[in-house]
Design a protein around this motif. Structure first.
Motif, PDB file in Angstrom:
ATOM      1  N   VAL A   1       0.770  -1.216  -0.144  1.00 58.29           N
ATOM      2  CA  VAL A   1       0.002   0.183   0.110  1.00 58.29           C
ATOM      3  C   VAL A   1       1.064   1.139  -0.201  1.00 58.29           C
ATOM      4  O   VAL A   1       1.760   1.435   0.690  1.00 58.29           O
ATOM      5  N   ARG A   2       0.436   2.391  -0.943  1.00 54.45           N
ATOM      6  CA  ARG A   2       1.198   3.448  -0.764  1.00 54.45           C
ATOM      7  C   ARG A   2       0.571   4.758  -0.532  1.00 54.45           C
ATOM      8  O   ARG A   2      -0.841   4.836  -0.945  1.00 54.45           O
TER       9      ARG A   2
ATOM     10  N   MET B   1      -3.041   6.131  -2.399  1.00 56.39           N
ATOM     11  CA  MET B   1      -3.831   7.175  -1.974  1.00 56.39           C
ATOM     12  C   MET B   1      -2.786   8.462  -1.499  1.00 56.39           C
ATOM     13  O   MET B   1      -1.837   8.315  -1.166  1.00 56.39           O
ATOM     14  N   SER B   2      -3.530   9.664  -1.842  1.00 57.36           N
ATOM     15  CA  SER B   2      -2.754  10.678  -1.510  1.00 57.36           C
ATOM     16  C   SER B   2      -3.676  11.836  -0.691  1.00 57.36           C
ATOM     17  O   SER B   2      -4.628  12.424  -1.232  1.00 57.36           O
TER      18      SER B   2
ATOM     19  N   MET C   1      -7.164   3.287  -6.739  1.00 56.94           N
ATOM     20  CA  MET C   1      -6.103   4.621  -6.938  1.00 56.94           C
ATOM     21  C   MET C   1      -7.217   5.822  -6.276  1.00 56.94           C
ATOM     22  O   MET C   1      -8.121   5.775  -6.701  1.00 56.94           O
ATOM     23  N   ILE C   2      -6.959   6.583  -5.298  1.00 59.50           N
ATOM     24  CA  ILE C   2      -7.487   7.369  -4.680  1.00 59.50           C
ATOM     25  C   ILE C   2      -6.671   8.833  -4.655  1.00 59.50           C
ATOM     26  O   ILE C   2      -5.642   8.771  -4.162  1.00 59.50           O
TER      27      ILE C   2
ATOM     28  N   ALA D   1     -10.784   0.310  -8.814  1.00 59.61           N
ATOM     29  CA  ALA D   1     -11.392   1.373  -9.221  1.00 59.61           C
ATOM     30  C   ALA D   1     -10.578   2.736  -8.810  1.00 59.61           C
ATOM     31  O   ALA D   1      -9.405   2.662  -8.390  1.00 59.61           O
ATOM     32  N   PHE D   2     -10.895   3.756  -9.630  1.00 60.05           N
ATOM     33  CA  PHE D   2     -10.013   5.120  -9.505  1.00 60.05           C
ATOM     34  C   PHE D   2     -11.157   6.215  -8.973  1.00 60.05           C
ATOM     35  O   PHE D   2     -12.233   6.494  -9.840  1.00 60.05           O
ATOM     36  N   ILE D   3     -10.753   6.890  -7.999  1.00 59.47           N
ATOM     37  CA  ILE D   3     -11.470   7.935  -7.320  1.00 59.47           C
ATOM     38  C   ILE D   3     -10.715   9.213  -7.814  1.00 59.47           C
ATOM     39  O   ILE D   3      -9.416   9.582  -7.172  1.00 59.47           O
ATOM     40  N   GLY D   4     -11.152  10.070  -8.534  1.00 60.76           N
ATOM     41  CA  GLY D   4     -10.485  11.451  -8.706  1.00 60.76           C
ATOM     42  C   GLY D   4     -10.367  12.266  -7.714  1.00 60.76           C
ATOM     43  O   GLY D   4     -11.246  12.408  -6.738  1.00 60.76           O
ATOM     44  N   ALA D   5      -9.281  13.367  -7.830  1.00 62.54           N
ATOM     45  CA  ALA D   5      -9.247  14.219  -6.660  1.00 62.54           C
ATOM     46  C   ALA D   5     -10.343  15.242  -6.264  1.00 62.54           C
ATOM     47  O   ALA D   5     -11.119  15.503  -7.067  1.00 62.54           O
ATOM     48  N   HIS D   6     -10.218  15.443  -4.933  1.00 61.14           N
ATOM     49  CA  HIS D   6     -11.241  16.107  -4.302  1.00 61.14           C
ATOM     50  C   HIS D   6     -12.677  15.692  -4.177  1.00 61.14           C
ATOM     51  O   HIS D   6     -13.753  16.336  -3.943  1.00 61.14           O
ATOM     52  N   SER D   7     -12.836  14.271  -4.736  1.00 60.09           N
ATOM     53  CA  SER D   7     -14.145  13.843  -4.565  1.00 60.09           C
ATOM     54  C   SER D   7     -14.698  13.603  -3.240  1.00 60.09           C
ATOM     55  O   SER D   7     -13.801  13.177  -2.339  1.00 60.09           O
TER      56      SER D   7
END
Length: 201
Positions: A51-52, A86-87, A104-105, A143-149
């Motif tokens: 996990v990163r 995640m970031s 990816m988050i 899944a991929f969740i775009g920034a600021h969601s």
């Protein structure tokens, strides 16, 4: 890397190890944290292998928040699968947030499995506010969740689906779709067949 950056990196590594130990976080293998993470665990937190996590304004090119925050309320659960990245995210679990493998988050994403306060004024003004709606959240493999969601309680995001940046997700998303907006709505189906995608792993 200059000497000051090296010292900061070493300090952050020691700090994160102390936080993980103190907060009784379990990890199945390598956990790569850049920056300093914040954890408040009154339940259970489990990480899969590899996990990163980026945590800090200097650890993500878009900024997107001060750090990564993992907050588990009494008897709640956060579970993060292998190969997920995640970031500067914030996850708050009263019941359960499960993030499967290879997700990816993006920067500054928020995932909440509860409303934090009652929707009824007469109950909301009391201390403590005990009438709080909560329902598990699941983000499925790839899944991929775009920034600021923002992902709200009771939502499941299907396998390999994409949530556009800045979306507010209030209902579940099927596998292999793109959703975006506030509230998030269906945009299109992904052309890549799910079976073919699964065979990549």
């Amino acid at each position: 890397m200059n000497p000051i950056s090296k010292i900061i990196k070493i300090y952050n590594k020691i700090y994160n190890r102390w936080v993980l130990l103190r907060q009784k976080v379990s990890s199945k293998g390598e956990l790569n944290i850049r920056g300093r993470i914040y954890i408040d665990n009154k339940g259970s937190i489990h990480f899969g292998n590899n996990v990163r996590i980026n945590s800090g304004r200097n650890e993500n090119i878009i900024g997107g928040g001060d750090r990564t925050n993992l907050i588990v309320l009494t008897n709640g659960l956060i579970q993060i699968g292998e190969g997920t990245g995640m970031s500067n995210v914030t996850l708050v679990a009263k019941k359960e947030i499960v993030i499967e493998s290879k997700v990816m988050i993006g920067g500054s994403v928020k995932i909440y499995d509860n409303d934090f306060h009652s929707i009824h004024f007469s109950k909301r003004i009391k201390t403590p506010d005990l009438d709080i709606n909560s329902a598990p959240v699941k983000v499925k493999e790839g899944a991929f969740i775009g920034a600021h969601s923002i992902i709200l309680k009771g939502v499941t995001i299907g396998e390999f689906s994409v949530v556009g940046a800045g979306s507010v997700v209030t209902k579940s998303i099927p596998a292999g779709q793109v959703w975006a907006g506030n509230p998030a709505r269906f945009i299109k189906n992904l052309e890549e067949p799910l079976l073919k995608t699964k065979n990549l792993f």
